[in-house]
Design a protein around this motif. Structure first.
Motif, PDB file in Angstrom:
ATOM      1  N   VAL A 303      -5.742   2.532  -0.269  1.00 19.79           N
ATOM      2  CA  VAL A 303      -4.949   3.959  -0.027  1.00 19.79           C
ATOM      3  C   VAL A 303      -3.517   3.442   1.016  1.00 19.79           C
ATOM      4  O   VAL A 303      -3.084   4.510   0.873  1.00 19.79           O
ATOM      5  CB  VAL A 303      -6.598   4.795   1.545  1.00 19.79           C
ATOM      6  CG1 VAL A 303      -6.188   5.162   2.079  1.00 19.79           C
ATOM      7  CG2 VAL A 303      -7.435   4.023  -0.062  1.00 19.79           C
ATOM      8  N   ASP A 306      -0.831   3.066  -2.368  1.00 22.21           N
ATOM      9  CA  ASP A 306      -1.421   3.236  -3.630  1.00 22.21           C
ATOM     10  C   ASP A 306      -1.600   4.751  -3.949  1.00 22.21           C
ATOM     11  O   ASP A 306      -2.222   5.120  -3.543  1.00 22.21           O
ATOM     12  CB  ASP A 306      -2.391   2.567  -4.724  1.00 22.21           C
ATOM     13  CG  ASP A 306      -2.389   2.422  -5.792  1.00 22.21           C
ATOM     14  OD1 ASP A 306      -1.365   2.222  -6.326  1.00 22.21           O
ATOM     15  OD2 ASP A 306      -3.122   3.180  -6.107  1.00 22.21           O
ATOM     16  N   ILE A 307      -0.586   5.799  -4.397  1.00 25.47           N
ATOM     17  CA  ILE A 307      -0.892   6.949  -4.395  1.00 25.47           C
ATOM     18  C   ILE A 307      -2.334   7.305  -5.044  1.00 25.47           C
ATOM     19  O   ILE A 307      -2.921   8.288  -4.676  1.00 25.47           O
ATOM     20  CB  ILE A 307       0.604   7.732  -5.513  1.00 25.47           C
ATOM     21  CG1 ILE A 307      -0.049   9.180  -5.269  1.00 25.47           C
ATOM     22  CG2 ILE A 307       0.045   7.585  -6.523  1.00 25.47           C
ATOM     23  CD1 ILE A 307       0.010  10.366  -3.517  1.00 25.47           C
ATOM     24  N   GLU A 308      -2.740   6.874  -6.433  1.00 25.10           N
ATOM     25  CA  GLU A 308      -4.261   7.129  -7.068  1.00 25.10           C
ATOM     26  C   GLU A 308      -5.280   6.620  -5.895  1.00 25.10           C
ATOM     27  O   GLU A 308      -6.202   7.203  -6.582  1.00 25.10           O
ATOM     28  CB  GLU A 308      -3.914   5.848  -8.142  1.00 25.10           C
ATOM     29  CG  GLU A 308      -3.510   6.534  -9.232  1.00 25.10           C
ATOM     30  CD  GLU A 308      -2.251   5.320  -9.682  1.00 25.10           C
ATOM     31  OE1 GLU A 308      -1.495   5.109  -8.192  1.00 25.10           O
ATOM     32  OE2 GLU A 308      -1.474   5.749 -10.416  1.00 25.10           O
ATOM     33  N   LEU A 310      -5.234   7.040  -2.821  1.00 24.18           N
ATOM     34  CA  LEU A 310      -5.197   7.951  -1.926  1.00 24.18           C
ATOM     35  C   LEU A 310      -5.502   9.346  -2.631  1.00 24.18           C
ATOM     36  O   LEU A 310      -6.049   9.945  -1.887  1.00 24.18           O
ATOM     37  CB  LEU A 310      -3.185   8.152  -1.398  1.00 24.18           C
ATOM     38  CG  LEU A 310      -3.163   8.754  -0.470  1.00 24.18           C
ATOM     39  CD1 LEU A 310      -3.720   8.780   0.503  1.00 24.18           C
ATOM     40  CD2 LEU A 310      -1.683   9.471   0.191  1.00 24.18           C
ATOM     41  N   ILE A 311      -4.871   9.701  -3.490  1.00 21.87           N
ATOM     42  CA  ILE A 311      -5.556  10.749  -4.244  1.00 21.87           C
ATOM     43  C   ILE A 311      -7.106  10.658  -3.961  1.00 21.87           C
ATOM     44  O   ILE A 311      -8.187  11.123  -3.591  1.00 21.87           O
ATOM     45  CB  ILE A 311      -5.235  10.832  -4.934  1.00 21.87           C
ATOM     46  CG1 ILE A 311      -4.030  11.446  -5.118  1.00 21.87           C
ATOM     47  CG2 ILE A 311      -5.856  12.816  -5.859  1.00 21.87           C
ATOM     48  CD1 ILE A 311      -3.107  12.305  -6.708  1.00 21.87           C
ATOM     49  N   LYS A 312      -8.169   9.842  -3.857  1.00 20.79           N
ATOM     50  CA  LYS A 312      -9.200   8.767  -4.267  1.00 20.79           C
ATOM     51  C   LYS A 312      -9.767   9.612  -3.121  1.00 20.79           C
ATOM     52  O   LYS A 312     -10.921  10.240  -3.430  1.00 20.79           O
ATOM     53  CB  LYS A 312      -9.253   7.949  -5.296  1.00 20.79           C
ATOM     54  CG  LYS A 312     -11.147   8.213  -6.107  1.00 20.79           C
ATOM     55  CD  LYS A 312     -10.430   6.747  -6.726  1.00 20.79           C
ATOM     56  CE  LYS A 312     -11.003   5.851  -6.690  1.00 20.79           C
ATOM     57  NZ  LYS A 312     -12.125   4.422  -6.963  1.00 20.79           N
TER      58      LYS A 312
END
Lengths: 396, 349, 154
Positions: A303, A306-308, A310-312
């Motif tokens: 998190v 990594d942006i993915e 974080l978004i998740k």
């Protein structure tokens, strides 16, 4: 609050609690006494009512996990497990094998912690101080292990929807191994102090008897039911987390008195230890979280980089995790008895209704049956203690 | 004309795009840049569909239907293509969801969650700056602009050119340096249309000091208090204060469009300078007084002016921010009680 | 006896007409009319094949304005013999009462009191119908959907 009791003649109405050292929390008992004999007893509860069921309706499924820690706070891991199982059943999540075994270890450790707390304080209630120190010594070790893996001793929120939060470490396994290897001898210590102690026997034998029929009729579960001679355990009857793969006995009593409840719990300590040993021996490798990206939180280190992830994380935590419409009742064998969650989902990210079935609540309702007309005031302490209530779960 | 989408046949008209047909029939095609009120932009490539006889997938938003077309909107390879598109967008996206205004109502977040993206290509990103850059100057002070969050969908460029007709924004530079820039800032009328259509947090509202996540906000639909057009707008309220203004695209008369006043002119609601009690000048200074005292004073003065100089010596100026009923009562008061036709209001605000 | 057999047995042997019966992933669910509740519950407990002897839970669900009658009273009963659970639902409207099942399972006593306390559903023939968690002079029923989370200040 007024009491539905009336004083007749020489009788006395005695108020016990809500602040009383032997009521284990804010329980109030109103006694109608004839001399020393308890003619009627009315438990008054609700002093710790926090409205957890109402709160759950306003919070997301992920947030609710934290509230379950605050039910029976002596066995928070077990509460987490029951809740997680209910939600998983509702959305059909399969938990990986390794997580299942870790869950079993945690559930049994919290059973040990809860029972140790009970034996220590119950002996204290009845007048034996020494077992308290012995039991808390070992309980401390269990709590240290909880801290080791989750950072928390009492409210770990470690078992989560889809698995467990973090993998267990070699240090944890080492601590667990040294604990389970020595625990049997400690149980012998407690037994040496209590099991044949004449004072203990006279305070608990034939006190607060609940017959087999009464125990079933009143809907009791857990050690209270088993002490009354019913060999029943949800781990055997409706296995979850792979309990069918473990060898263990269901201890049960014959008289349904305080002494039998003590014996049952004492034996459960041994059985829990036995289960943990088997689990440790068969700990499989593999993931600890179900592979359901829409539900399971990503790893915290991802998190931060990594942006993915974080978004998740953001989406799941803020309620994008929606549970299919439906309802489920799921329960497990908690240290105190059956802890059930009845969840009604309307397809949103928050439960429409979440009912928490508490065994403490039901078991406590048998107190009048155990005591009325048979026992004296001092035995009330022995009876209340033997039921093993935690007001956090009674009042919710 | 008849087309087949996912095995079902639909009657279509000349001039419809594949996306139009799909949306009209509740067939889901993910989109990012598509905006109904402007011509198809076609910059994101998320709405790709397979058309029989074409070697490559085509964009549903900008491809017009032809008779006998056979279209597939969902397949493993399309899913993979769309995932790639999202991964490309995320390559340079800063890690600032926790501080971004848009988080929670961000189209990019929704899509990433929907496609279950995980950081599978993290390795080759090492070295790319992932920290948030500070906002840069924009054409209006009402908007903060974070170029690093931009996904280059160009909705703002198109809406400014086609819908508002100002053409302030352009895409400057190329490749990984490409960014939206307010090149013709002098043309900007601060209408905030670009802000409203931005799917991510690149353009964020800069007026309200208060921010709130979508689940903390209550949306209250109301009518703009400024001019006589009566635009319908939605006040986003958190902790009893207005956080920002949004608009529902489907509601007349404004159909999702606002001017600078409607979009940014809500500061006065929570302003500290707003009068909450009547003030009366005593010894050269304003002092707070009770309503009784203030009304008595006004009534006294008005009746003395009326008796000394006649009714027409008095004029009334009402506010366009009041309701019709208030203004009606006010003019009635001026005409019937004071006895003058000197009534006006501040519609020229 | 597995869940499927239980489901079929309940459907065929029930002494009252079932308004609905289905096999849920967790247990068998039946819906009965309020007037048939007591006889159906007696049947569940006294039938030797079923032997639903342990009452797990009594609770209610408030459907508020989305359905009439407003509430469902939900019973979960467990059979020690079969290790199976059954869910019984009874629809009841605001102001109506349900018959208490304390004559079948004494353990329902506190559970029904809690339902009354939280939802305001009265149980007839209950030995001790009082509030249980909230103070007795409390005017509202907190788990109803029209009760705000932050409570009502007097």
């Amino acid at each position: 609050m007024t009491v539905p009791l009336e004083k007749v003649g020489e009788e006395m109405i005695l108020n016990m609690g809500p602040q009383h050292p032997a009521t284990h929390g804010v329980l109030r008992l109103v006694l109608q006494l004839e001399g020393e004999v308890v003619k009627r007893i009315v438990p008054m509860i609700g002093y710790l009512h926090r409205g957890i069921e109402k709160l759950c309706e306003e919070r997301t499924y992920i947030q609710n996990l934290v509230l379950t820690d605050r039910l029976d706070y002596t066995a928070a891991m077990s509460n987490n497990l029951s809740y997680a199982l209910a939600v998983e059943r509702l959305c059909g999540i399969e938990v990986p094998e390794r997580a299942q075994v870790i869950r079993v270890i945690m559930a049994e450790l919290s059973r040990i912690a809860a029972h140790l707390l009970w034996i220590g304080t119950y002996a204290l209630d009845i007048g034996a101080i020494t077992p308290f120190f012995y039991c808390f010594r070992e309980r401390e070790k269990v709590l240290d292990m909880f801290e080791m893996i989750s950072g928390q001793r009492i409210t770990p929120s470690y078992i989560c929807i889809g698995g467990v939060r973090k993998d267990i470490t070699p240090e944890f396994l080492e601590a667990l191994k040294s604990f389970t290897d020595t625990f049997e001898t400690y149980i012998l210590d407690y037994e040496a102090l209590l099991t044949k102690n004449p004072i203990w026997l006279s305070r608990t034998r034939d006190v607060a008897v609940l017959s087999r029929e009464e125990a079933i009729n009143w809907g009791t579960t857990g050690p209270v039911l088993r002490a009354s001679g019913v060999q029943f355990d949800f781990r055997k009857a409706t296995p979850y987390c792979g309990y069918e793969n473990y060898e263990f006995e269901i201890p049960y009593g014959t008289n349904g008195d305080c002494y039998d409840r003590y014996r049952v719990r004492m034996e459960e300590l041994r059985q829990s230890n036995r289960i943990i040993k088997q689990a440790m021996a068969n700990l499989p490798d593999g993931p600890i979280l179900a592979d359901v990206p829409y539900v399971v939180m990503p790893d915290k280190s991802d998190v931060l980089t990594d942006i993915e992830a974080l978004i998740k994380h953001f989406k799941i935590a803020s309620g994008a995790f929606q549970i299919p419409k439906g309802e489920v009742y799921s329960s497990i064998e908690n240290p105190k008895g059956e802890l059930g969650f009845y969840i009604v989902s309307d397809g949103s990210s928050r439960p429409y209704r979440m009912r928490i079935k508490s065994s403490c609540f039901v078991n406590l309702s048998t107190l009048p049956v155990m005591v009325e007309g048979r026992h004296m005031v001092a035995d009330v302490v022995a009876a209340v203690g033997s039921i093993d209530i935690v007001l956090g779960e009674v009042d919710r | 004309m008849v087309v087949t989408i996912n095995g079902r046949q639909f009657e279509v008209e000349q001039g419809q795009t594949i996306l139009d047909v799909a949306r009209a029939n509740d067939i889901y095609i993910p989109t990012l840049c598509y905006l109904e009120k402007v011509s198809p932009i076609g910059s994101c490539g998320l709405c790709v569909v397979e058309v029989e006889g074409q070697s490559e997938p085509v964009q549903a938003c900008s491809t017009y239907v032809e008779d006998g077309m056979v279209i597939i909107t969902d397949s493993p390879s399309l899913f993979e293509t769309r995932r790639k598109v999202l991964e490309r967008i995320l390559e340079r996206h800063p890690l600032d969801c926790p501080v971004c205004d848009k988080a929670g109502e961000c189209r990019l977040q929704d899509l990433v969650y929907e496609f279950g993206l995980e950081g599978r290509i993290a390795d080759h990103r090492v070295g790319i700056p992932r920290l948030q850059e500070p906002p840069v100057t924009y054409s209006t002070p009402g908007i903060k602009y974070y170029p690093s969050r931009c996904v280059l969908c160009q909705r703002c460029v198109h809406v400014c050119m086609e819908h508002v007709g100002r053409g302030v924004l352009v895409v400057n530079e190329e490749g990984d340096k490409a960014r939206i820039e307010p090149l013709y800032a002098d043309n900007c009328i601060s209408c905030g249309e670009c802000l409203a259509v931005c799917p991510v947090g690149a353009l964020t509202e800069n007026v309200s000091p208060l921010k709130a996540r979508p689940w903390q906000k209550k949306v209250v639909r109301t009518v703009c208090p400024y001019c006589g057009v009566g635009c319908v707008l939605e006040l986003n309220v958190a902790r009893n204060k207005v956080v920002k203004v949004t608009v529902d695209d489907t509601i007349p008369p404004n159909h999702g469009t606002l001017c600078v006043k409607g979009r940014f002119g809500f500061e006065f609601i929570n302003s500290e300078e707003r009068l909450k009690k009547p003030l009366l000048r005593k010894n050269g200074e304003f002092q707070e007084v009770s309503w009784e005292e203030a009304l008595d004073f006004v009534a006294d003065k008005l009746s003395s002016i009326k008796s000394e100089a006649g009714s027409d010596a008095i004029a009334g100026l009402a506010s366009a921010k009041c309701t019709n009923e208030d203004n009606y009562v006010f003019q009635k008061f001026m005409r019937a009680v004071i006895g003058t036709n000197n009534v006006d209001h501040c519609a020229r605000l | 006896m597995n869940k499927r057999e239980l489901f079929q047995y309940v459907r065929s042997a029930s002494p009252v007409t079932l308004e609905g019966a289905r096999e849920c992933p967790d247990c068998v669910e039946v819906r009965v009319d309020a007037k048939d509740l007591l006889s159906f519950m007696r049947f569940l407990k006294t039938n030797d094949v079923l032997a639903f002897d342990l009452i797990s839970d009594v609770t209610a669900v408030d459907h508020y304005t989305s359905r009439k009658p407003r509430f469902d009273v939900v019973y979960h009963i467990f059979s020690l013999k079969n290790s199976q659970r059954i869910r019984v639902k009874v629809a009841v409207d605001e102001g109506e009462s349900v018959v208490s099942v304390t004559s079948v399972w004494r353990g329902a006593e506190w559970l029904e009191r809690e339902v009354y306390d939280m939802f305001g559903i009265w149980f007839d023939d209950h030995p001790d119908m009082r509030r249980i968690l909230m103070p007795e002079d409390y005017k509202y029923f907190p788990l109803r959907k029209d009760f705000p989370l932050e409570g009502i200040e007097d």
